[in-house]
Design a protein around this motif. Sequence first.
Motif, PDB file in Angstrom:
ATOM      1  N   LEU A 199      12.840  21.764 -11.215  1.00 22.66           N
ATOM      2  CA  LEU A 199      11.404  21.997 -10.564  1.00 22.66           C
ATOM      3  C   LEU A 199      10.263  21.306 -11.200  1.00 22.66           C
ATOM      4  N   VAL A 200      10.658  20.514 -12.539  1.00 28.23           N
ATOM      5  CA  VAL A 200       9.328  19.999 -13.119  1.00 28.23           C
ATOM      6  C   VAL A 200       8.760  18.492 -12.253  1.00 28.23           C
ATOM      7  N   SER A 201       9.694  18.058 -11.395  1.00 28.37           N
ATOM      8  CA  SER A 201       9.089  17.031 -10.713  1.00 28.37           C
ATOM      9  C   SER A 201       7.922  17.471  -9.443  1.00 28.37           C
ATOM     10  N   VAL A 202       8.012  18.737  -9.083  1.00 29.93           N
ATOM     11  CA  VAL A 202       7.287  19.071  -8.036  1.00 29.93           C
ATOM     12  C   VAL A 202       5.866  18.833  -8.258  1.00 29.93           C
ATOM     13  N   GLY A 203       5.317  19.080  -9.493  1.00 36.29           N
ATOM     14  CA  GLY A 203       3.797  19.065  -9.731  1.00 36.29           C
ATOM     15  C   GLY A 203       3.320  17.613  -9.748  1.00 36.29           C
ATOM     16  N   PHE A 204       4.194  16.736 -10.202  1.00 41.91           N
ATOM     17  CA  PHE A 204       3.917  15.180 -10.258  1.00 41.91           C
ATOM     18  C   PHE A 204       4.031  14.622  -8.794  1.00 41.91           C
ATOM     19  N   LEU A 205       5.008  15.153  -8.017  1.00 39.03           N
ATOM     20  CA  LEU A 205       5.052  14.522  -6.501  1.00 39.03           C
ATOM     21  C   LEU A 205       3.741  15.112  -5.746  1.00 39.03           C
ATOM     22  N   ILE A 206       3.273  16.432  -6.151  1.00 35.99           N
ATOM     23  CA  ILE A 206       2.095  16.789  -5.479  1.00 35.99           C
ATOM     24  C   ILE A 206       1.108  15.999  -5.882  1.00 35.99           C
ATOM     25  N   LEU A 207       0.783  15.529  -7.033  1.00 37.25           N
ATOM     26  CA  LEU A 207      -0.090  14.634  -7.592  1.00 37.25           C
ATOM     27  C   LEU A 207      -0.206  13.204  -6.931  1.00 37.25           C
ATOM     28  N   LEU A 208       0.911  12.743  -6.839  1.00 36.98           N
ATOM     29  CA  LEU A 208       1.096  11.429  -6.025  1.00 36.98           C
ATOM     30  C   LEU A 208       0.872  11.525  -4.590  1.00 36.98           C
ATOM     31  N   GLY A 209       1.285  12.613  -4.084  1.00 37.06           N
ATOM     32  CA  GLY A 209       1.212  12.708  -2.313  1.00 37.06           C
ATOM     33  C   GLY A 209      -0.255  12.739  -2.098  1.00 37.06           C
ATOM     34  N   TYR A 210      -0.875  13.728  -2.968  1.00 33.94           N
ATOM     35  CA  TYR A 210      -2.532  13.836  -2.658  1.00 33.94           C
ATOM     36  C   TYR A 210      -3.124  12.560  -2.981  1.00 33.94           C
ATOM     37  N   VAL A 211      -2.822  11.908  -3.810  1.00 33.44           N
ATOM     38  CA  VAL A 211      -3.571  10.606  -3.997  1.00 33.44           C
ATOM     39  C   VAL A 211      -3.335   9.545  -2.943  1.00 33.44           C
ATOM     40  N   LEU A 212      -2.077   9.482  -2.554  1.00 35.09           N
ATOM     41  CA  LEU A 212      -1.616   8.471  -1.606  1.00 35.09           C
ATOM     42  C   LEU A 212      -2.421   8.911  -0.525  1.00 35.09           C
ATOM     43  N   PHE A 213      -2.384  10.074   0.102  1.00 32.60           N
ATOM     44  CA  PHE A 213      -3.124  10.401   1.157  1.00 32.60           C
ATOM     45  C   PHE A 213      -4.580  10.263   1.123  1.00 32.60           C
ATOM     46  N   LYS A 214      -5.257  10.405   0.144  1.00 30.44           N
ATOM     47  CA  LYS A 214      -6.526  10.234   0.185  1.00 30.44           C
ATOM     48  C   LYS A 214      -6.954   8.614  -0.137  1.00 30.44           C
ATOM     49  N   ALA A 215      -6.135   8.131  -0.590  1.00 31.23           N
ATOM     50  CA  ALA A 215      -6.238   6.661  -0.666  1.00 31.23           C
ATOM     51  C   ALA A 215      -5.813   5.770   0.299  1.00 31.23           C
ATOM     52  N   GLY A 216      -5.282   6.285   1.374  1.00 24.70           N
ATOM     53  CA  GLY A 216      -4.979   5.582   2.443  1.00 24.70           C
ATOM     54  C   GLY A 216      -3.769   4.998   2.378  1.00 24.70           C
TER      55      GLY A 216
END
Length: 519
Positions: A199-216
């Motif tokens: 489960l512990v990877s979920v939070g980090f993947l959310i961070l990455l996914g959000y940043v990638l989305f916002k950064a284009g």
Amino acid sequence: MTQISQPDGRVDLPDITPISGSRFFNDELAPVPVAKRTWTTYNYFALWMGMAHNIPSYALASSLIALGMDWAQALITVTLGNLIVLIPMLLNSHAGTKYGIPFPVFARAFYGVRGANVAALLRAFIACGWFGIQTWVGGEAIYILLGRLLGPVWRDAAAIGGQPWTLWLSFAVFWVVQMLIIWRGMEAVRRFENWTAPLVSVGFLILLGYVLFKAGGIGPILSEPSKLGWGPSFWKVFAPALMAMIAFWSTLSLNMPDFTRFGGSQAKQVRGQILGLPTTMTFISIVAILTTSGGALLYGQAIWDPAQLADRFSSPALVMIALVALVLATISANLAANVVSPSYDFSNAFPKRITFAVGGLITGVIGILIQPWRLYSDPNIYIFAWLGFYGGVLGAVAGVLIAGYWVVRRTKLNLAGLYLERGVYWFRAGWSWQALVATVVGAVLAVGGAYTAPGTDGPFPADGLIPFLKPLYDYSWVAGLVGGFVVYLAFSLTGSFQPKEETHEQPGQGRLGTTTLDG
């Protein structure tokens, strides 16, 4: 005293009664019977996933971006450091699986039954510092999470000691939760690791996914140039940064016997660690590097603390999911990496008075007294002062253990003698001066030249504590390891490590004959 050698090489004591009355024995330090050494490859993989996927691991990689590296430079530095530190980790892990003993008992074979407390307590106090750091960042995540739920009444509370009192409360709650888990013992830690690891990877993947989305997308992040280039400016940062990467897990490179003592076989613990450490740290490093680089594009600065980065998100739901996962990740890592070992270490110092649980409580208290909020406040202090300094000291201890176990003793130990007063590992009044001198020499070579880089804050003079040793500080862990190894090996040529008594090893399960096992 006879000890049983199993066909797979693991050694057992058929009867611990003769050593159970020793003042250097208690149930937590006792050799684990072979029948109870049941950890599998997955247990070790899950252990590493739990230990590696946490906020300080993320911050370790992201801090390299904050220091000016680009994504490729940071990833190379982290990956190389993890591959290097895996070598002494596996070498020291062998004794845990073979003899079922924790790190402080293993150290008795080389430092003496009493002298092992030096190595154990060095490791323990560093773990206390890490426990404090992890507890601080976990408390910070709780503070941010509740701030999103409760608003300004929580976030803008009155300050005490420079921080909102609600942040101190979050820190205290996080501390208590961990103490409750460790009080239930090692099996509770294992169960917690097993169910939280996926489960512990979920939070980090959310961070990455959000940043990638916002950064284009990933393109803009990968095209971001290094502020250091590949010239002298990079190499000046690379060497101490690499030592910091190694130092990050140098504590575990010593005390992995605390976990491998439960291993079902050498193959299982080796596979679990090879699959666990490099892969999980590479994963979290990629996530951290890309997320921090993307955050720098979005917010104009490299935010190396993932909890602080998550707080910038506009979606409350994403913030909450990410932070809950980060809290679980931090508890998982902190228990395994920073509480188990010092609990054994403090118990080793006073076996009849300090249990595993009490040792964990001592760890928690010292973790507060060390003021972790100061250590974690700046990437320069975090990498160059904290990690670089203690990594060099522990490198010297690792050098002694590897030289003693693999070269001098050839992996053969007198298991009962590790617990006996005036036995084979008593040396001089319970101390091996050779191991202590080797450790001091290695440590001085490693950190004697500790310095603060120009333009940064730090506790050391710019010219180094011992100026002519300053160049070695950039390679502190290697200097400590080589120094401790070479000096201890040199002492062994005097013949002072010869055992005083013999122990008979009886092959088990159908193997005939007896052999003599030296101490």
